[in-house]
Motif scaffolding. Structure first.
Motif, PDB file in Angstrom:
ATOM      1  N   ARG A 153       1.029  -1.446   0.051  1.00 37.28           N
ATOM      2  CA  ARG A 153       0.006  -0.224   0.053  1.00 37.28           C
ATOM      3  C   ARG A 153       0.872   1.200   0.092  1.00 37.28           C
ATOM      4  N   GLU A 154       2.025   1.500   0.873  1.00 35.39           N
ATOM      5  CA  GLU A 154       2.983   2.301   1.039  1.00 35.39           C
ATOM      6  C   GLU A 154       3.555   2.497  -0.345  1.00 35.39           C
ATOM      7  N   LEU A 155       3.977   1.651  -0.902  1.00 34.49           N
ATOM      8  CA  LEU A 155       4.747   1.631  -2.387  1.00 34.49           C
ATOM      9  C   LEU A 155       3.965   2.291  -3.326  1.00 34.49           C
ATOM     10  N   ALA A 156       2.622   1.842  -3.247  1.00 32.71           N
ATOM     11  CA  ALA A 156       1.767   2.582  -4.281  1.00 32.71           C
ATOM     12  C   ALA A 156       1.620   3.921  -4.131  1.00 32.71           C
ATOM     13  N   ASN A 157       1.555   4.149  -2.736  1.00 29.23           N
ATOM     14  CA  ASN A 157       1.301   5.785  -2.673  1.00 29.23           C
ATOM     15  C   ASN A 157       2.655   6.540  -2.829  1.00 29.23           C
ATOM     16  N   LEU A 158       3.980   5.904  -2.682  1.00 31.96           N
ATOM     17  CA  LEU A 158       5.232   6.749  -2.923  1.00 31.96           C
ATOM     18  C   LEU A 158       5.268   6.620  -4.213  1.00 31.96           C
ATOM     19  N   GLN A 159       4.868   5.613  -5.212  1.00 30.10           N
ATOM     20  CA  GLN A 159       5.095   5.568  -6.581  1.00 30.10           C
ATOM     21  C   GLN A 159       4.107   6.562  -7.101  1.00 30.10           C
ATOM     22  N   ASN A 160       2.915   6.908  -6.611  1.00 23.42           N
ATOM     23  CA  ASN A 160       1.972   8.008  -7.240  1.00 23.42           C
ATOM     24  C   ASN A 160       2.397   9.071  -6.952  1.00 23.42           C
ATOM     25  N   LEU A 161       3.158   9.431  -5.984  1.00 26.00           N
ATOM     26  CA  LEU A 161       3.935  10.721  -5.444  1.00 26.00           C
ATOM     27  C   LEU A 161       4.999  10.790  -6.473  1.00 26.00           C
ATOM     28  N   GLY A 162       5.695   9.942  -7.008  1.00 25.92           N
ATOM     29  CA  GLY A 162       6.982   9.937  -7.906  1.00 25.92           C
ATOM     30  C   GLY A 162       8.146   9.854  -6.845  1.00 25.92           C
ATOM     31  N   VAL A 163       8.033   9.481  -5.794  1.00 22.99           N
ATOM     32  CA  VAL A 163       9.436   9.275  -4.698  1.00 22.99           C
ATOM     33  C   VAL A 163       9.955   7.910  -5.316  1.00 22.99           C
ATOM     34  N   VAL A 164       9.280   6.790  -5.398  1.00 22.12           N
ATOM     35  CA  VAL A 164       9.859   5.432  -6.103  1.00 22.12           C
ATOM     36  C   VAL A 164       9.469   5.499  -7.576  1.00 22.12           C
ATOM     37  N   GLN A 165      10.591   4.542  -8.134  1.00 22.69           N
ATOM     38  CA  GLN A 165      10.225   4.113  -9.549  1.00 22.69           C
ATOM     39  C   GLN A 165      10.393   2.670  -9.746  1.00 22.69           C
ATOM     40  N   THR A 166       9.585   2.154 -10.672  1.00 21.71           N
ATOM     41  CA  THR A 166       9.768   0.731 -10.618  1.00 21.71           C
ATOM     42  C   THR A 166      10.412   0.108 -11.697  1.00 21.71           C
ATOM     43  N   ASP A 167      10.755  -1.258 -11.826  1.00 26.16           N
ATOM     44  CA  ASP A 167      11.295  -1.805 -12.926  1.00 26.16           C
ATOM     45  C   ASP A 167      10.976  -3.357 -12.658  1.00 26.16           C
ATOM     46  N   SER A 168      10.505  -3.815 -13.800  1.00 26.20           N
ATOM     47  CA  SER A 168      10.001  -5.460 -13.861  1.00 26.20           C
ATOM     48  C   SER A 168      11.325  -6.172 -14.217  1.00 26.20           C
ATOM     49  N   GLN A 169      11.626  -7.144 -13.423  1.00 24.32           N
ATOM     50  CA  GLN A 169      12.604  -8.280 -14.132  1.00 24.32           C
ATOM     51  C   GLN A 169      12.106  -9.471 -13.924  1.00 24.32           C
ATOM     52  N   GLY A 170      11.884 -10.236 -14.960  1.00 23.35           N
ATOM     53  CA  GLY A 170      10.889 -11.498 -14.992  1.00 23.35           C
ATOM     54  C   GLY A 170       9.543 -11.347 -14.352  1.00 23.35           C
ATOM     55  N   ASP A 171       9.618 -12.176 -13.075  1.00 19.24           N
ATOM     56  CA  ASP A 171       8.165 -12.059 -12.575  1.00 19.24           C
ATOM     57  C   ASP A 171       8.191 -11.024 -11.210  1.00 19.24           C
ATOM     58  N   LYS A 172       9.187 -10.371 -10.810  1.00 19.61           N
ATOM     59  CA  LYS A 172       9.620  -9.464  -9.946  1.00 19.61           C
ATOM     60  C   LYS A 172       9.495  -8.026 -10.195  1.00 19.61           C
ATOM     61  N   LYS A 173       8.963  -7.023  -9.293  1.00 21.85           N
ATOM     62  CA  LYS A 173       8.822  -5.622  -9.704  1.00 21.85           C
ATOM     63  C   LYS A 173       9.775  -5.274  -8.486  1.00 21.85           C
ATOM     64  N   PHE A 174      10.708  -4.342  -9.083  1.00 25.49           N
ATOM     65  CA  PHE A 174      11.722  -3.998  -8.094  1.00 25.49           C
ATOM     66  C   PHE A 174      11.203  -2.160  -7.741  1.00 25.49           C
ATOM     67  N   TYR A 175      11.605  -2.018  -6.820  1.00 25.94           N
ATOM     68  CA  TYR A 175      11.441  -0.538  -6.377  1.00 25.94           C
ATOM     69  C   TYR A 175      12.675   0.029  -5.805  1.00 25.94           C
ATOM     70  N   GLN A 176      12.616   1.342  -6.458  1.00 25.08           N
ATOM     71  CA  GLN A 176      14.007   2.175  -6.304  1.00 25.08           C
ATOM     72  C   GLN A 176      13.628   3.652  -5.940  1.00 25.08           C
ATOM     73  N   LEU A 177      14.404   4.433  -5.314  1.00 26.11           N
ATOM     74  CA  LEU A 177      14.293   5.805  -5.178  1.00 26.11           C
ATOM     75  C   LEU A 177      14.317   6.432  -6.441  1.00 26.11           C
ATOM     76  N   ASN A 178      13.576   7.423  -6.847  1.00 28.92           N
ATOM     77  CA  ASN A 178      13.736   8.313  -7.754  1.00 28.92           C
ATOM     78  C   ASN A 178      14.317   9.257  -7.303  1.00 28.92           C
ATOM     79  N   THR A 179      15.476   9.302  -8.133  1.00 28.81           N
ATOM     80  CA  THR A 179      16.692  10.303  -7.838  1.00 28.81           C
ATOM     81  C   THR A 179      16.498  11.713  -8.717  1.00 28.81           C
ATOM     82  N   ARG A 180      15.585  11.726  -9.577  1.00 24.13           N
ATOM     83  CA  ARG A 180      15.395  12.860 -10.315  1.00 24.13           C
ATOM     84  C   ARG A 180      14.532  13.849  -9.533  1.00 24.13           C
TER      85      ARG A 180
END
Length: 71
Positions: free
Chosen positions: A44-71
């Motif tokens: 839930r919090e990752l979805a909130n942070l992603q909507n705010l643009g704080v984190v970005q996602t990258d899918s690799q295989g069947d896993k979704k990775f989250y990382q700080l959006n440094t922009r």
């Protein structure tokens, strides 16, 4: 105190982890284990942070990775 400012203990823990490790990408279960919070709360919090643009996602295989959006 930070929980009151940000509204969620889980969000504070996620932000602390991402801000101290800005170049590291994590998958959801790894984040849940690292911050010792429930999986649904982390999702839930990752979805909130992603909507705010704080984190970005990258899918690799069947896993979704989250990382700080440094922009």
């Amino acid at each position: 105190m930070l929980e009151q400012l940000f509204g969620s203990r889980t969000r504070v823990k996620l932000l602390r982890l991402f801000l101290t490790n800005p170049t590291t990408a994590y998958y959801v279960r790894e984040l849940s284990r690292r911050i010792d919070e429930q999986l649904n709360s982390v999702r839930r919090e990752l979805a909130n942070l992603q909507n705010l643009g704080v984190v970005q996602t990258d899918s690799q295989g069947d896993k979704k990775f989250y990382q700080l959006n440094t922009r």
